[in-house]
Motif scaffolding. Structure first.
Motif: not given
Length: 209
Positions: A113, A115-117, A123-124, A127, A131, A134-135, A138
């Protein structure tokens, strides 16, 4: 091989420590609270366990612990729905310590998640609910990619407790079209395998059954 494991008292970190000891490696477990590290020394293997108490947000402590190691495994995370930059700050300390002491190899546990993959509703929701976490992962992944180190990023889908299978699906792009979950034991297996397999150098790999 000498391995230092950051986040060693977490559930995935403890699996990394246990399996590395079974493989005969010298393992340094870097933990804030040694009492949380509940490792039953394996009956097989002749690995050595060393425990270092410290905080991964302390760059000096991280650097001292990395000195003399051959490779690093990061299972660092945060509790709950963190809104800060704790993971990326800790990872920056790992990178600096490795560069200072010329330790090149690192395996890093992030999450699917980053990479919003992850497609569709799953996935929604990821995020929506995760969020900030995950950020932060990242940012850490981006720092590793720019570090000049030999990194491998593991992106497990839903983590669960369970036995070590030693077989799982991998995807460098997107996520595997499998069951959407994987045991912490197999994530640990993947991390240790990649430390000695050049195929995975500078690769980000999603994992699932």
């Amino acid at each position: 091989m000498k391995i230092i494991v950051f986040g060693a008292s977490g559930r995935t970190g403890q699996e990394v420590v246990r399996q590395a000891l079974e493989q005969g490696k010298s393992v340094t477990a870097f933990v804030r609270s040694p009492q949380k590290l509940q490792i039953d020394l394996p009956s097989k293997g002749n690995g050595e366990l060393h425990i270092v108490q410290g905080n991964a947000l302390d760059p000096a402590a991280v650097s001292r612990a990395i000195e003399g190691q051959d490779s690093v495994v990061s299972c660092l995370g945060t509790r709950g729905f963190s809104r800060g930059k704790t993971i990326s700050e800790m990872t920056a300390n790992l990178i600096a310590g490795m560069q200072q002491h010329r330790v090149e190899r690192i395996g890093y546990v992030a999450s699917a998640g980053i990479y919003r993959e992850i497609p569709g509703l799953t996935g929604f929701l990821a995020q929506l609910l995760l969020r900030q976490v995950l950020a932060d992962h990242r940012r850490a992944a981006d720092a590793l990619e720019a570090s000049g180190l030999q990194w491998t990023i593991a992106r497990p889908l839903q983590l669960m407790n369970g036995r070590l299978r030693g077989e799982y699906l991998e995807a460098r792009h997107g996520v595997p079209s499998g069951k959407g979950r994987i045991s912490r034991a197999d994530v640990a297996h993947f991390l240790l395998r990649t430390l000695k397999d050049a195929t995975y150098v500078n690769q980000s790999v999603a994992l699932s059954y």
